[in-house]
Write an enzyme that holds these catalytic residues in place. Sequence first.
Site, short mmCIF file in Angstrom:
data_model
loop_
_atom_site.label_atom_id
_atom_site.label_comp_id
_atom_site.label_asym_id
_atom_site.label_seq_id
_atom_site.Cartn_x
_atom_site.Cartn_y
_atom_site.Cartn_z
N GLY A 45 0.85 -1.18 0.00
CA GLY A 45 0.00 0.00 0.00
C GLY A 45 0.89 1.23 0.00
O GLY A 45 2.10 1.12 0.19
N MET A 47 2.34 5.03 1.31
CA MET A 47 2.77 5.49 2.62
C MET A 47 1.55 5.81 3.46
O MET A 47 0.49 6.16 2.93
CB MET A 47 3.62 6.76 2.47
CG MET A 47 4.88 6.55 1.66
SD MET A 47 5.90 8.03 1.61
CE MET A 47 6.62 7.97 3.24
N ASP A 48 1.71 5.70 4.76
CA ASP A 48 0.65 6.11 5.69
C ASP A 48 -0.56 5.18 5.73
O ASP A 48 -1.56 5.52 6.35
CB ASP A 48 0.13 7.53 5.37
CG ASP A 48 1.00 8.60 5.99
OD1 ASP A 48 1.74 8.27 6.93
OD2 ASP A 48 0.93 9.75 5.55
N GLY A 50 -0.70 2.25 6.99
CA GLY A 50 -0.73 1.38 8.16
C GLY A 50 -0.02 0.05 7.98
O GLY A 50 -0.30 -0.90 8.70
N LYS A 51 0.92 0.01 7.04
CA LYS A 51 1.62 -1.27 6.80
C LYS A 51 2.38 -1.73 8.05
O LYS A 51 2.30 -2.90 8.43
CB LYS A 51 2.62 -1.12 5.64
CG LYS A 51 1.96 -0.91 4.30
CD LYS A 51 2.99 -0.87 3.18
CE LYS A 51 3.94 0.29 3.28
NZ LYS A 51 3.27 1.61 3.16
N SER A 52 3.13 -0.82 8.65
CA SER A 52 3.93 -1.22 9.83
C SER A 52 3.03 -1.56 11.00
O SER A 52 3.33 -2.47 11.78
CB SER A 52 4.90 -0.10 10.20
OG SER A 52 5.82 0.11 9.15
N GLU A 123 9.02 -2.93 5.45
CA GLU A 123 9.75 -2.11 4.46
C GLU A 123 10.42 -3.00 3.42
O GLU A 123 11.53 -2.73 2.96
CB GLU A 123 10.79 -1.21 5.15
CG GLU A 123 10.24 -0.33 6.26
CD GLU A 123 9.35 0.81 5.77
OE1 GLU A 123 9.01 0.82 4.57
OE2 GLU A 123 9.00 1.66 6.60
#
Length: 235
Positions: A45, A47-48, A50-52, A123
């Site tokens: 997805g 940036m921002d 909510g992957k992490s 990442e």
Amino acid sequence: MTDDAAPICLARPLPGPDDTRAGCAAARGVDGRPLHAAALKFFWGPMDCGKSTMALQMNYNHARQGRRGLVTTRIDRSLGPQVTTRIGLAHSAIEVTDGLDLRDLVRDAWAEGFRVDYLICDEASFYDLEHIEQMAELVDNYDVDVYAFGLATDFRSCLFPAARRLFELADSVARIQVEVLCWCGREGLLNARVVGGRVVREGEQVVIGDTANSAQVRYQVLCRRHYRAGDLGGR
Ligand SMILES: [Zn+2]
């Protein structure tokens, strides 16, 4: 462990200390099918999105059920060996450096008596192509689940090489469903690099920036229409 050392099989049931078979099939049930079919899954997805956060949630969910895993990252926003999220969660992580072999990471953990059921690779679009191949090998030969999280495309809207390889190799690919909105309200899709208030389309593929308006190099998620127009809105 050196490259010529025989890899230790991590498939369950776990082998004894003398078992030095190079990889092995997963443990099988009475019908001959693997009891556990490990998988390589890629969640992507902009940036921002909510992957992490999702990576840490997945780690938590698996750990709660008694599974044991390792968390890896590369160029986290904290620039340290940890996974941090915009909503304040953080977890220590192993930094994936150029020379790191993910298979060695798992073998070394096993040698120290730490069972590895899964890897959470945050990442992942910043990893090298070799790392993606190693992920596939960990799934196929070692029965380790690998959950990779990352951006699909860079600031030029081109796939990161590692992301492309994940699209090619992963057992499943899922776009993260938490929507990030462009300033216009449409769904954000692309990561624009902004330098001096303007969208730039040339430069190094990876340049560390932030999403803060004050940053010299910053990134802003835009819908395709406004990405193409280079329109940052009134921000
Ligand atoms: Zn827009």
